[in-house]
Design an enzyme around this catalytic site. Structure first.
Site, PDB file in Angstrom:
ATOM      1  N   GLU A 184       0.862  -1.198   0.000  1.00  0.00           N
ATOM      2  CA  GLU A 184       0.000   0.000   0.000  1.00  0.00           C
ATOM      3  C   GLU A 184       0.897   1.247   0.000  1.00  0.00           C
ATOM      4  O   GLU A 184       1.959   1.243   0.624  1.00  0.00           O
ATOM      5  CB  GLU A 184      -0.831  -0.016   1.294  1.00  0.00           C
ATOM      6  CG  GLU A 184      -1.682   1.210   1.538  1.00  0.00           C
ATOM      7  CD  GLU A 184      -2.294   1.231   2.957  1.00  0.00           C
ATOM      8  OE1 GLU A 184      -1.588   0.915   3.945  1.00  0.00           O
ATOM      9  OE2 GLU A 184      -3.490   1.553   3.066  1.00  0.00           O
ATOM     10  N   ASN A 203      -7.043   6.244  -1.613  1.00  0.00           N
ATOM     11  CA  ASN A 203      -5.955   5.305  -1.342  1.00  0.00           C
ATOM     12  C   ASN A 203      -6.211   4.126  -2.285  1.00  0.00           C
ATOM     13  O   ASN A 203      -7.157   3.357  -2.093  1.00  0.00           O
ATOM     14  CB  ASN A 203      -6.004   4.882   0.134  1.00  0.00           C
ATOM     15  CG  ASN A 203      -4.800   4.054   0.540  1.00  0.00           C
ATOM     16  OD1 ASN A 203      -4.080   3.544  -0.305  1.00  0.00           O
ATOM     17  ND2 ASN A 203      -4.598   3.929   1.838  1.00  0.00           N
ATOM     18  N   LYS A 262      -9.573   2.115  -1.606  1.00  0.00           N
ATOM     19  CA  LYS A 262      -9.744   1.579  -0.249  1.00  0.00           C
ATOM     20  C   LYS A 262     -11.074   2.012   0.374  1.00  0.00           C
ATOM     21  O   LYS A 262     -11.414   3.201   0.388  1.00  0.00           O
ATOM     22  CB  LYS A 262      -8.577   2.041   0.619  1.00  0.00           C
ATOM     23  CG  LYS A 262      -8.522   1.438   2.013  1.00  0.00           C
ATOM     24  CD  LYS A 262      -7.197   1.833   2.666  1.00  0.00           C
ATOM     25  CE  LYS A 262      -7.026   1.291   4.065  1.00  0.00           C
ATOM     26  NZ  LYS A 262      -5.701   1.673   4.616  1.00  0.00           N
ATOM     27  N   GLU A 274      -5.827   8.888   7.585  1.00  0.00           N
ATOM     28  CA  GLU A 274      -6.455   8.394   6.345  1.00  0.00           C
ATOM     29  C   GLU A 274      -7.847   8.997   6.153  1.00  0.00           C
ATOM     30  O   GLU A 274      -8.277   9.237   5.036  1.00  0.00           O
ATOM     31  CB  GLU A 274      -6.509   6.870   6.345  1.00  0.00           C
ATOM     32  CG  GLU A 274      -5.128   6.252   6.208  1.00  0.00           C
ATOM     33  CD  GLU A 274      -5.177   4.799   5.833  1.00  0.00           C
ATOM     34  OE1 GLU A 274      -5.779   4.449   4.817  1.00  0.00           O
ATOM     35  OE2 GLU A 274      -4.601   3.991   6.591  1.00  0.00           O
ATOM     36  N   CYS A 317      -4.795  -3.002   3.072  1.00  0.00           N
ATOM     37  CA  CYS A 317      -4.467  -2.866   4.494  1.00  0.00           C
ATOM     38  C   CYS A 317      -5.635  -3.126   5.444  1.00  0.00           C
ATOM     39  O   CYS A 317      -6.015  -4.256   5.668  1.00  0.00           O
ATOM     40  CB  CYS A 317      -3.817  -1.519   4.764  1.00  0.00           C
ATOM     41  SG  CYS A 317      -2.988  -1.516   6.372  1.00  0.00           S
ATOM     42  N   ASN A 373       0.382  -1.000   5.454  1.00  0.00           N
ATOM     43  CA  ASN A 373       1.321  -0.240   6.300  1.00  0.00           C
ATOM     44  C   ASN A 373       0.713  -0.306   7.690  1.00  0.00           C
ATOM     45  O   ASN A 373      -0.240   0.427   7.991  1.00  0.00           O
ATOM     46  CB  ASN A 373       1.374   1.235   5.899  1.00  0.00           C
ATOM     47  CG  ASN A 373       2.105   1.509   4.600  1.00  0.00           C
ATOM     48  OD1 ASN A 373       3.282   1.858   4.587  1.00  0.00           O
ATOM     49  ND2 ASN A 373       1.399   1.378   3.487  1.00  0.00           N
TER      50      ASN A 373
HETATM   51  N1  CDT Z   1      -2.829   1.506   6.598  1.00  0.00           N
HETATM   52  C1  CDT Z   1      -3.701   0.900   7.415  1.00  0.00           C
HETATM   53  O1  CDT Z   1      -4.860   0.692   7.047  1.00  0.00           O
HETATM   54  N2  CDT Z   1      -3.279   0.567   8.659  1.00  0.00           N
HETATM   55  C2  CDT Z   1      -4.142   0.047   9.660  1.00  0.00           C
HETATM   56  C3  CDT Z   1      -3.730   0.589  10.989  1.00  0.00           C
HETATM   57  C4  CDT Z   1      -4.894   0.806  11.839  1.00  0.00           C
HETATM   58  S1  CDT Z   1      -4.473   1.606  13.356  1.00  0.00           S
HETATM   59  C5  CDT Z   1      -5.219   3.150  13.192  1.00  0.00           C
HETATM   60  C6  CDT Z   1      -4.158  -1.480   9.722  1.00  0.00           C
HETATM   61  O2  CDT Z   1      -5.244  -2.038   9.853  1.00  0.00           O
HETATM   62  O3  CDT Z   1      -3.110  -2.106   9.669  1.00  0.00           O
END
Ligand code: CDT
Length: 311
Positions: free
Chosen positions: A43, A103, A120, A139, A165, A190
């Site tokens: 991502e 995204n 996303k 985000e 993600c 990420n």
């Molecule tokens: N990039 C992404 O979606 N990361 C989320 C972190 C969530 S914590 C606010 C994940 O689910 O890995």
């Protein structure tokens, strides 16, 4: 099918797009040399995970969003894919001609044509400035909820679905794609090791990542290829554990470090078919009339009235 997942180590603020794309091309070449036909990249693969920084939308767009795809910086990746005959999935921040921000991930076939796009849907984090937090997760400020649904594309004879993600934590993501006969679901992520919302023990970040991928692959009879961007980006740590998971729920390949690393597996699409014909034969066993709340409610509410218990 030869499937590669190309995990990326840190992309720091000072790294140029051109330098990042050189890393992606190097991994694409390694994947091709190891007989992969398709490579999953992370991502927001072209930049640092910029939603961790407070800034206004105009600055984010100027520094981190792609205004076209492929653009001059990313073209070498498309050229290498065409030369090697390898398809790929790539995540990036998309600015549309109408000025909308998503995204996004694209599906590129072995001729380097963009054949699919996903924006996303499950956007985590917040839109306000959390001044007490060690970093942000913006985000919800920088992106709109995706407007393309969860698509599945038949490319190179394989039904491939995409998500990004946080989508991987939601069962609906996979079920909507497996109901379209997805055989392989690919995703980039990420995942910060620290959860700014609550004091989540660091090890749980990896445990929950594994649990959702393994359970979702099994329950939907699909292969999953999941690619991390990880390591310390300007001091902010993100988990690795990129992996390829079989429809049996078994992890068949897993990255061992937090640097650029290519993992490859020969995935047997017949394995998914077997699960779909037996325990997860959807047509025989599903009862959607009992699943209505899934589309009627967003948040949890009161129990539904139930018939009196007899006997
Ligand atoms: N990039 C992404 O979606 N990361 C989320 C972190 C969530 S914590 C606010 C994940 O689910 O890995």
């Amino acid at each position: 099918m030869g499937l590669a997942v190309a995990q990326m180590g840190a992309v720091n603020l000072a790294d140029t797009r051109a330098a990042v794309v050189r890393r992606l091309v190097e991994m694409l070449r390694e994947a091709a040399a190891r007989q992969a036909e398709f490579v999953v990249f992370p991502e927001l693969a072209l930049t640092t995970f910029f939603p961790r920084y407070w800034m206004d939308e105009a600055e984010a767009v100027a520094r981190f969003f792609e205004k076209s795809m492929p653009n001059a910086d990313v073209q070498p990746l498309f050229d290498a894919a065409r030369e090697l005959g390898v398809g790929f999935y790539l995540g990036y921040a998309e600015l549309t001609p109408e000025g909308r921000r998503y995204n996004t991930a694209i599906l590129v076939d072995r001729g380097a044509n963009i054949v699919g796009k996903y924006r996303k849907i499950h956007l985590p984090g917040h839109a306000d400035h959390k001044t007490e937090a060690p970093f942000q997760h913006l985000e919800k400020k920088f992106f709109e909820v995706g407007d393309l649904g969860f698509g599945v594309w038949n490319t190179e004879g394989v039904n491939i679905g995409m998500c990004l993600c946080n989508d991987r934590r939601w069962p609906e993501t996979y079920r909507v794609m497996s109901l379209q006969s997805a055989e392989l679901i690919v995703l980039g992520y990420n995942t910060p090791s620290l959860n700014i919302h609550w004091n989540e023990p660091a090890h749980l970040r990896t445990t929950t990542h594994e649990i959702v991928l393994q359970a979702s692959a099994y329950q939907n009879a699909v292969w999953i290829g999941a690619a991390a961007k990880c390591g310390h980006e300007d001091g902010h740590h993100m988990i690795g554990s990129s992996m390829i998971v079989a429809p049996s729920g078994e992890i068949v390949a897993r990255a061992s470090g937090e640097e650029d690393e290519v993992i490859v597996a020969r995935i047997d699409l017949d394995m998914g078919r077997m699960f779909r014909e037996h325990v997860f034969n959807f047509a025989r066993h599903r009862s959607p009339q009992h699943y209505r709340l899934i589309v009627e409610r967003t948040g949890a509410g009161d129990p539904l009235p139930t018939p009196p218990v007899q006997g």
